[in-house]
Design a protein around this motif. Sequence first.
Motif, PDB file in Angstrom:
ATOM      1  N   LEU A 147      -5.420   6.525  -5.904  1.00 27.52           N
ATOM      2  CA  LEU A 147      -4.789   5.686  -4.886  1.00 27.52           C
ATOM      3  C   LEU A 147      -4.602   6.551  -3.652  1.00 27.52           C
ATOM      4  O   LEU A 147      -3.825   7.500  -3.662  1.00 27.52           O
ATOM      5  CB  LEU A 147      -3.450   5.156  -5.398  1.00 27.52           C
ATOM      6  N   MET A 148      -5.328   6.238  -2.593  1.00 20.72           N
ATOM      7  CA  MET A 148      -5.349   7.087  -1.405  1.00 20.72           C
ATOM      8  C   MET A 148      -4.330   6.612  -0.378  1.00 20.72           C
ATOM      9  O   MET A 148      -4.192   5.420  -0.120  1.00 20.72           O
ATOM     10  CB  MET A 148      -6.762   7.094  -0.811  1.00 20.72           C
ATOM     11  N   LEU A 149      -3.590   7.580   0.210  1.00 19.15           N
ATOM     12  CA  LEU A 149      -2.594   7.308   1.241  1.00 19.15           C
ATOM     13  C   LEU A 149      -3.069   7.922   2.554  1.00 19.15           C
ATOM     14  O   LEU A 149      -3.556   9.048   2.575  1.00 19.15           O
ATOM     15  CB  LEU A 149      -1.246   7.925   0.876  1.00 19.15           C
ATOM     16  N   THR A 150      -2.902   7.184   3.648  1.00 21.35           N
ATOM     17  CA  THR A 150      -3.317   7.724   4.941  1.00 21.35           C
ATOM     18  C   THR A 150      -2.596   7.034   6.082  1.00 21.35           C
ATOM     19  O   THR A 150      -2.182   5.879   5.963  1.00 21.35           O
ATOM     20  CB  THR A 150      -4.837   7.577   5.143  1.00 21.35           C
ATOM     21  N   ALA A 151      -2.431   7.760   7.189  1.00 21.21           N
ATOM     22  CA  ALA A 151      -1.865   7.180   8.397  1.00 21.21           C
ATOM     23  C   ALA A 151      -2.951   6.559   9.267  1.00 21.21           C
ATOM     24  O   ALA A 151      -2.673   5.935  10.283  1.00 21.21           O
ATOM     25  CB  ALA A 151      -1.116   8.256   9.181  1.00 21.21           C
ATOM     26  N   ARG A 152      -4.197   6.714   8.858  1.00 22.09           N
ATOM     27  CA  ARG A 152      -5.322   6.205   9.633  1.00 22.09           C
ATOM     28  C   ARG A 152      -5.629   4.763   9.235  1.00 22.09           C
ATOM     29  O   ARG A 152      -6.003   4.484   8.109  1.00 22.09           O
ATOM     30  CB  ARG A 152      -6.557   7.073   9.404  1.00 22.09           C
ATOM     31  N   ASP A 153      -5.472   3.847  10.167  1.00 17.84           N
ATOM     32  CA  ASP A 153      -5.625   2.425   9.861  1.00 17.84           C
ATOM     33  C   ASP A 153      -6.867   1.860  10.547  1.00 17.84           C
ATOM     34  O   ASP A 153      -6.794   0.937  11.350  1.00 17.84           O
ATOM     35  CB  ASP A 153      -4.374   1.656  10.290  1.00 17.84           C
ATOM     36  N   THR A 154      -8.012   2.437  10.254  1.00 14.55           N
ATOM     37  CA  THR A 154      -9.255   1.913  10.801  1.00 14.55           C
ATOM     38  C   THR A 154     -10.202   1.608   9.652  1.00 14.55           C
ATOM     39  O   THR A 154     -10.120   2.200   8.578  1.00 14.55           O
ATOM     40  CB  THR A 154      -9.933   2.928  11.750  1.00 14.55           C
ATOM     41  N   VAL A 155     -11.095   0.666   9.899  1.00 18.24           N
ATOM     42  CA  VAL A 155     -12.059   0.287   8.872  1.00 18.24           C
ATOM     43  C   VAL A 155     -12.927   1.476   8.486  1.00 18.24           C
ATOM     44  O   VAL A 155     -13.228   1.693   7.303  1.00 18.24           O
ATOM     45  CB  VAL A 155     -12.936  -0.883   9.372  1.00 18.24           C
ATOM     46  N   ASP A 161     -10.061   4.421  -5.550  1.00 17.79           N
ATOM     47  CA  ASP A 161     -10.030   3.075  -6.131  1.00 17.79           C
ATOM     48  C   ASP A 161      -9.190   2.115  -5.305  1.00 17.79           C
ATOM     49  O   ASP A 161      -9.371   0.901  -5.374  1.00 17.79           O
ATOM     50  CB  ASP A 161      -9.466   3.136  -7.555  1.00 17.79           C
ATOM     51  N   ASP A 162      -8.255   2.655  -4.535  1.00 15.77           N
ATOM     52  CA  ASP A 162      -7.365   1.828  -3.734  1.00 15.77           C
ATOM     53  C   ASP A 162      -6.950   2.623  -2.505  1.00 15.77           C
ATOM     54  O   ASP A 162      -7.085   3.848  -2.479  1.00 15.77           O
ATOM     55  CB  ASP A 162      -6.139   1.416  -4.561  1.00 15.77           C
ATOM     56  N   TYR A 163      -6.434   1.927  -1.482  1.00 23.10           N
ATOM     57  CA  TYR A 163      -6.190   2.542  -0.189  1.00 23.10           C
ATOM     58  C   TYR A 163      -4.940   1.918   0.421  1.00 23.10           C
ATOM     59  O   TYR A 163      -4.870   0.701   0.569  1.00 23.10           O
ATOM     60  CB  TYR A 163      -7.405   2.279   0.701  1.00 23.10           C
ATOM     61  N   VAL A 164      -3.933   2.732   0.753  1.00 26.75           N
ATOM     62  CA  VAL A 164      -2.691   2.246   1.346  1.00 26.75           C
ATOM     63  C   VAL A 164      -2.446   2.992   2.650  1.00 26.75           C
ATOM     64  O   VAL A 164      -2.555   4.218   2.705  1.00 26.75           O
ATOM     65  CB  VAL A 164      -1.496   2.450   0.393  1.00 26.75           C
ATOM     66  N   THR A 165      -2.114   2.237   3.683  1.00 28.14           N
ATOM     67  CA  THR A 165      -1.882   2.814   5.008  1.00 28.14           C
ATOM     68  C   THR A 165      -0.397   3.064   5.235  1.00 28.14           C
ATOM     69  O   THR A 165       0.443   2.209   4.950  1.00 28.14           O
ATOM     70  CB  THR A 165      -2.410   1.874   6.105  1.00 28.14           C
ATOM     71  N   LYS A 166      -0.066   4.248   5.729  1.00 21.29           N
ATOM     72  CA  LYS A 166       1.314   4.576   6.096  1.00 21.29           C
ATOM     73  C   LYS A 166       1.655   3.947   7.459  1.00 21.29           C
ATOM     74  O   LYS A 166       0.786   3.897   8.320  1.00 21.29           O
ATOM     75  CB  LYS A 166       1.495   6.084   6.188  1.00 21.29           C
ATOM     76  N   PRO A 167       2.904   3.547   7.660  1.00 19.73           N
ATOM     77  CA  PRO A 167       3.995   3.463   6.678  1.00 19.73           C
ATOM     78  C   PRO A 167       3.773   2.268   5.752  1.00 19.73           C
ATOM     79  O   PRO A 167       3.195   1.258   6.156  1.00 19.73           O
ATOM     80  CB  PRO A 167       5.231   3.265   7.549  1.00 19.73           C
ATOM     81  N   PHE A 168       4.203   2.387   4.528  1.00 23.03           N
ATOM     82  CA  PHE A 168       3.975   1.324   3.558  1.00 23.03           C
ATOM     83  C   PHE A 168       5.303   0.894   2.936  1.00 23.03           C
ATOM     84  O   PHE A 168       6.308   1.613   2.986  1.00 23.03           O
ATOM     85  CB  PHE A 168       3.018   1.790   2.453  1.00 23.03           C
ATOM     86  N   ASP A 169       5.296  -0.292   2.360  1.00 21.33           N
ATOM     87  CA  ASP A 169       6.458  -0.786   1.634  1.00 21.33           C
ATOM     88  C   ASP A 169       6.435  -0.162   0.237  1.00 21.33           C
ATOM     89  O   ASP A 169       5.418  -0.245  -0.473  1.00 21.33           O
ATOM     90  CB  ASP A 169       6.408  -2.313   1.537  1.00 21.33           C
ATOM     91  N   LEU A 170       7.536   0.457  -0.168  1.00 23.23           N
ATOM     92  CA  LEU A 170       7.573   1.164  -1.449  1.00 23.23           C
ATOM     93  C   LEU A 170       7.335   0.215  -2.614  1.00 23.23           C
ATOM     94  O   LEU A 170       6.662   0.565  -3.588  1.00 23.23           O
ATOM     95  CB  LEU A 170       8.902   1.896  -1.617  1.00 23.23           C
ATOM     96  N   GLY A 171       7.862  -1.010  -2.519  1.00 23.57           N
ATOM     97  CA  GLY A 171       7.654  -1.989  -3.578  1.00 23.57           C
ATOM     98  C   GLY A 171       6.191  -2.337  -3.760  1.00 23.57           C
ATOM     99  O   GLY A 171       5.696  -2.444  -4.885  1.00 23.57           O
ATOM    100  N   GLU A 172       5.482  -2.496  -2.637  1.00 24.79           N
ATOM    101  CA  GLU A 172       4.048  -2.796  -2.717  1.00 24.79           C
ATOM    102  C   GLU A 172       3.289  -1.609  -3.298  1.00 24.79           C
ATOM    103  O   GLU A 172       2.381  -1.787  -4.129  1.00 24.79           O
ATOM    104  CB  GLU A 172       3.488  -3.121  -1.334  1.00 24.79           C
ATOM    105  N   LEU A 173       3.662  -0.402  -2.886  1.00 19.74           N
ATOM    106  CA  LEU A 173       2.982   0.785  -3.415  1.00 19.74           C
ATOM    107  C   LEU A 173       3.157   0.874  -4.931  1.00 19.74           C
ATOM    108  O   LEU A 173       2.198   1.155  -5.661  1.00 19.74           O
ATOM    109  CB  LEU A 173       3.517   2.043  -2.750  1.00 19.74           C
ATOM    110  N   MET A 174       4.370   0.622  -5.407  1.00 18.99           N
ATOM    111  CA  MET A 174       4.613   0.690  -6.848  1.00 18.99           C
ATOM    112  C   MET A 174       3.809  -0.375  -7.587  1.00 18.99           C
ATOM    113  O   MET A 174       3.327  -0.148  -8.700  1.00 18.99           O
ATOM    114  CB  MET A 174       6.104   0.540  -7.136  1.00 18.99           C
TER     115      MET A 174
END
Length: 230
Positions: free
Chosen positions: A84-92, A104-117
Amino acid sequence: MRILVVEDDIQLADILTEALTNCQYVVDLAKDGITAWNWVELLKYDLVVLDVTLPKLDGIRFCQRLRQSNTNSPSYQNATVPVLMLTARDTVTDKIAGLDAGADDYVTKPFDLGELMARVRANLRRGSSTANLTLSWGNLHLNPSTFEATYNQQPLTLTPKEYALLELLVTNGRRVLSRSGIIEQVWSLDNSPVEETVNSHIRGLRQKLKALGAPDDFIETVHGLGYRLK
């Protein structure tokens, strides 16, 4: 389940570690890519939560190297682990780069902790063939999804460490588990106790099981080696 968090932002790393630990996962924290790489060569993980921008070895190269591990490499044990990759970069383009590297998955910072879990749980389900199964040994039943346990159809009240230890024993059946091996799988690398702590947890488990009708040797001591289920 054991999760490796690779994040160099100390505040965010602490938040993630606390949230995952509260959900009864064993969490190891690495603050740079090289340290993380040393750990995937040492331990088997169920999930890697990986920041993209890391010192020494960035997340993209780390993920590429992990996916390219061959059978002769110590890291091969984690070659297919969900990432599960975390990044502040929000580009395609950045998302494509991460997914192409093997995430396998990609989450952009800042993120909701509930969604991340929720994404953590989803990736763990995809990576585990036993995530939705009930584990049983005689009259003992464990539900890994809810961390609930029963014996003789009666609720067995356990601490998080007691549950993790009992689940480890059930999944290994008659295989003898050494105290050091139990510590390696149930405690995080930066919170490893002395072996007497394992003995103490085993005593507590035996007492709770006996109170519900289990035999004294339901958890069997193999002298000089460790523990297993009778």
